[in-house]
Design a protein around this motif. Structure first.
Motif, PDB file in Angstrom:
ATOM      1  N   ARG A 110      13.546  28.990  47.513  1.00 21.27           N
ATOM      2  CA  ARG A 110      13.823  29.971  46.463  1.00 21.27           C
ATOM      3  C   ARG A 110      12.745  29.969  45.391  1.00 21.27           C
ATOM      4  O   ARG A 110      12.338  28.920  44.887  1.00 21.27           O
ATOM      5  CB  ARG A 110      15.176  29.664  45.822  1.00 21.27           C
ATOM      6  N   ALA A 111      12.290  31.162  45.038  1.00 17.31           N
ATOM      7  CA  ALA A 111      11.365  31.362  43.918  1.00 17.31           C
ATOM      8  C   ALA A 111      11.709  32.702  43.292  1.00 17.31           C
ATOM      9  O   ALA A 111      12.071  33.654  43.993  1.00 17.31           O
ATOM     10  CB  ALA A 111       9.916  31.336  44.390  1.00 17.31           C
ATOM     11  N   VAL A 112      11.608  32.778  41.978  1.00 20.84           N
ATOM     12  CA  VAL A 112      12.021  33.984  41.259  1.00 20.84           C
ATOM     13  C   VAL A 112      10.889  34.461  40.357  1.00 20.84           C
ATOM     14  O   VAL A 112      10.306  33.676  39.604  1.00 20.84           O
ATOM     15  CB  VAL A 112      13.285  33.732  40.401  1.00 20.84           C
ATOM     16  N   PHE A 113      10.603  35.752  40.434  1.00 18.49           N
ATOM     17  CA  PHE A 113       9.700  36.408  39.485  1.00 18.49           C
ATOM     18  C   PHE A 113      10.499  37.519  38.826  1.00 18.49           C
ATOM     19  O   PHE A 113      11.067  38.375  39.512  1.00 18.49           O
ATOM     20  CB  PHE A 113       8.486  37.002  40.197  1.00 18.49           C
ATOM     21  N   THR A 114      10.564  37.504  37.501  1.00 19.86           N
ATOM     22  CA  THR A 114      11.303  38.546  36.799  1.00 19.86           C
ATOM     23  C   THR A 114      10.533  39.034  35.587  1.00 19.86           C
ATOM     24  O   THR A 114       9.846  38.265  34.915  1.00 19.86           O
ATOM     25  CB  THR A 114      12.697  38.047  36.369  1.00 19.86           C
ATOM     26  N   VAL A 160      12.764  36.162  45.061  1.00 17.35           N
ATOM     27  CA  VAL A 160      13.488  37.196  44.324  1.00 17.35           C
ATOM     28  C   VAL A 160      12.533  37.781  43.287  1.00 17.35           C
ATOM     29  O   VAL A 160      11.887  37.042  42.541  1.00 17.35           O
ATOM     30  CB  VAL A 160      14.726  36.613  43.612  1.00 17.35           C
ATOM     31  N   CYS A 161      12.458  39.107  43.245  1.00 17.76           N
ATOM     32  CA  CYS A 161      11.611  39.795  42.262  1.00 17.76           C
ATOM     33  C   CYS A 161      12.460  40.894  41.633  1.00 17.76           C
ATOM     34  O   CYS A 161      12.860  41.849  42.314  1.00 17.76           O
ATOM     35  CB  CYS A 161      10.376  40.373  42.953  1.00 17.76           C
ATOM     36  N   VAL A 162      12.775  40.757  40.338  1.00 14.13           N
ATOM     37  CA  VAL A 162      13.721  41.674  39.694  1.00 14.13           C
ATOM     38  C   VAL A 162      13.272  42.035  38.281  1.00 14.13           C
ATOM     39  O   VAL A 162      12.436  41.364  37.674  1.00 14.13           O
ATOM     40  CB  VAL A 162      15.135  41.051  39.607  1.00 14.13           C
ATOM     41  N   ALA A 163      13.896  43.104  37.764  1.00 16.36           N
ATOM     42  CA  ALA A 163      13.766  43.488  36.366  1.00 16.36           C
ATOM     43  C   ALA A 163      15.082  43.166  35.664  1.00 16.36           C
ATOM     44  O   ALA A 163      16.159  43.440  36.210  1.00 16.36           O
ATOM     45  CB  ALA A 163      13.453  44.983  36.235  1.00 16.36           C
ATOM     46  N   LEU A 164      14.997  42.577  34.476  1.00 14.41           N
ATOM     47  CA  LEU A 164      16.198  42.178  33.739  1.00 14.41           C
ATOM     48  C   LEU A 164      16.194  42.761  32.330  1.00 14.41           C
ATOM     49  O   LEU A 164      15.168  42.740  31.644  1.00 14.41           O
ATOM     50  CB  LEU A 164      16.285  40.652  33.641  1.00 14.41           C
ATOM     51  N   HIS A 165      17.349  43.244  31.918  1.00 11.23           N
ATOM     52  CA  HIS A 165      17.546  43.702  30.536  1.00 11.23           C
ATOM     53  C   HIS A 165      18.135  42.546  29.732  1.00 11.23           C
ATOM     54  O   HIS A 165      19.210  42.039  30.085  1.00 11.23           O
ATOM     55  CB  HIS A 165      18.498  44.901  30.519  1.00 11.23           C
ATOM     56  N   PRO A 166      17.457  42.096  28.661  1.00 11.66           N
ATOM     57  CA  PRO A 166      17.924  40.902  27.943  1.00 11.66           C
ATOM     58  C   PRO A 166      19.060  41.144  26.967  1.00 11.66           C
ATOM     59  O   PRO A 166      19.537  40.201  26.344  1.00 11.66           O
ATOM     60  CB  PRO A 166      16.664  40.458  27.193  1.00 11.66           C
ATOM     61  N   GLY A 167      19.496  42.403  26.823  1.00 12.76           N
ATOM     62  CA  GLY A 167      20.490  42.729  25.818  1.00 12.76           C
ATOM     63  C   GLY A 167      19.821  43.138  24.513  1.00 12.76           C
ATOM     64  O   GLY A 167      18.591  43.119  24.389  1.00 12.76           O
ATOM     65  N   GLY A 202      19.975  36.172  44.470  1.00 11.58           N
ATOM     66  CA  GLY A 202      19.479  35.750  45.770  1.00 11.58           C
ATOM     67  C   GLY A 202      18.536  36.790  46.342  1.00 11.58           C
ATOM     68  O   GLY A 202      18.333  37.863  45.745  1.00 11.58           O
ATOM     69  N   PRO A 203      17.947  36.534  47.503  1.00 14.12           N
ATOM     70  CA  PRO A 203      17.006  37.472  48.117  1.00 14.12           C
ATOM     71  C   PRO A 203      17.566  38.881  48.289  1.00 14.12           C
ATOM     72  O   PRO A 203      16.818  39.863  48.211  1.00 14.12           O
ATOM     73  CB  PRO A 203      16.695  36.822  49.470  1.00 14.12           C
ATOM     74  N   ALA A 204      18.871  38.994  48.503  1.00 13.84           N
ATOM     75  CA  ALA A 204      19.471  40.321  48.664  1.00 13.84           C
ATOM     76  C   ALA A 204      19.408  41.143  47.377  1.00 13.84           C
ATOM     77  O   ALA A 204      19.511  42.377  47.409  1.00 13.84           O
ATOM     78  CB  ALA A 204      20.926  40.183  49.115  1.00 13.84           C
ATOM     79  N   ASP A 205      19.228  40.478  46.239  1.00 12.53           N
ATOM     80  CA  ASP A 205      19.141  41.166  44.944  1.00 12.53           C
ATOM     81  C   ASP A 205      17.709  41.569  44.598  1.00 12.53           C
ATOM     82  O   ASP A 205      17.494  42.287  43.621  1.00 12.53           O
ATOM     83  CB  ASP A 205      19.676  40.251  43.838  1.00 12.53           C
ATOM     84  N   SER A 206      16.749  41.091  45.380  1.00 16.52           N
ATOM     85  CA  SER A 206      15.353  41.339  45.047  1.00 16.52           C
ATOM     86  C   SER A 206      15.072  42.835  45.000  1.00 16.52           C
ATOM     87  O   SER A 206      15.544  43.611  45.843  1.00 16.52           O
ATOM     88  CB  SER A 206      14.444  40.674  46.086  1.00 16.52           C
ATOM     89  N   GLY A 207      14.296  43.235  44.002  1.00 20.99           N
ATOM     90  CA  GLY A 207      13.994  44.640  43.799  1.00 20.99           C
ATOM     91  C   GLY A 207      14.968  45.344  42.884  1.00 20.99           C
ATOM     92  O   GLY A 207      14.818  46.534  42.598  1.00 20.99           O
ATOM     93  N   GLY A 208      15.972  44.631  42.395  1.00 19.11           N
ATOM     94  CA  GLY A 208      17.010  45.236  41.572  1.00 19.11           C
ATOM     95  C   GLY A 208      16.712  45.230  40.090  1.00 19.11           C
ATOM     96  O   GLY A 208      15.731  44.642  39.617  1.00 19.11           O
ATOM     97  N   PHE A 209      17.582  45.892  39.346  1.00 20.52           N
ATOM     98  CA  PHE A 209      17.497  46.027  37.889  1.00 20.52           C
ATOM     99  C   PHE A 209      18.864  45.626  37.347  1.00 20.52           C
ATOM    100  O   PHE A 209      19.876  46.280  37.627  1.00 20.52           O
ATOM    101  CB  PHE A 209      17.151  47.477  37.547  1.00 20.52           C
ATOM    102  N   PHE A 210      18.897  44.514  36.587  1.00 23.90           N
ATOM    103  CA  PHE A 210      20.161  43.931  36.142  1.00 23.90           C
ATOM    104  C   PHE A 210      20.149  43.679  34.639  1.00 23.90           C
ATOM    105  O   PHE A 210      19.088  43.518  34.037  1.00 23.90           O
ATOM    106  CB  PHE A 210      20.415  42.598  36.862  1.00 23.90           C
TER     107      PHE A 210
END
Length: 219
Positions: A110-114, A160-167, A202-210
């Motif tokens: 597992r590795a995460v880039f956000t 996992v590579c995602v975009a996150l909204h910090p609030g 997880g990998p299934a979430d990669s490419g998402g915006f959360f």
């Protein structure tokens, strides 16, 4: 590794990661060592990391205003220089980060880039208008992250590579726009929620915006 580690949210993320001691080392990067408007500094920073096993990268750098120019309330306020700066920091810079940093992630495990995006970058959630440069550059960031995630999955199936909204967070960046009675988070609270959300991805979430709670945001 946290880019923008000297900012409000970035600094809080680094502090929380160091307290948690889940990683051997936490790397704080920011100007002048890494400037999102200067690819050479990004390439140099990446070159110093080739011997590291990077498991988490958070780009917490962003641009909303500079104290003089504020987000545009109307089309008549559009300024090409301001628009260019929004895209340079919020979209082009992060794209170059992905160009240089994503290949350094371990190919197994597992590795995460956000990248920290913003809910106002959602086209489907835009009901108020205004803030043209910020909205459009964050929407562009979301597309860049989504596209990079597709490519990353071909060589890094566990990543996992995602975009996150910090609030809505109490930082220098957002201070002029915080209104009485509107709930907002401290940087420490936002950092804690973001890291908890990242842990659940997880990998299934990669490419998402959360968002900071891990809930999907419409494109």
């Amino acid at each position: 590794m946290v880019i923008g580690g000297g900012g409000g949210i970035g600094s809080a993320l680094c502090d929380e990661l160091e307290r948690a001691a889940a990683y051997v080392r936490v790397i704080r990067l920011g100007r002048p060592d890494l400037d999102l408007r200067d690819e050479a500094t990004i390439a140099r920073a990446a070159a110093r990391l080739t011997d590291c096993r990077i498991r988490l990268v958070v780009n917490a750098a962003g641009f909303l205003h500079d104290g003089e120019r504020q987000p545009e309330k109307s089309l008549r306020h559009l300024d090409p220089e301001f628009l260019e700066r929004c895209f340079a920091v919020n979209a082009i810079g992060p794209a170059l980060l992905m160009k240089h940093i994503l290949p350094l992630l371990p190919r197994r495990g597992r590795a995460v880039f956000t990248c920290l995006s913003a809910r106002v970058g959602s086209i489907g959630d835009n009901r108020l208008g205004g803030w043209y440069g910020y909205r459009a550059s964050k929407a562009a960031l979301n597309q860049l992250v989504h596209t990079a995630a597709i490519e990353l999955a071909r060589t890094h199936p566990d990543a996992v590579c995602v975009a996150l909204h910090p609030g809505t967070v109490e930082t220098r960046l957002s201070a002029p726009y915080l209104r009485d009675g509107v709930p907002c988070l401290t940087p420490a609270q936002s950092a804690g929620h973001l890291l908890a959300a990242i842990d659940r991805l997880g990998p299934a979430d990669s490419g998402g915006f959360f968002d900071w709670r891990g809930k999907p945001i419409p494109w």
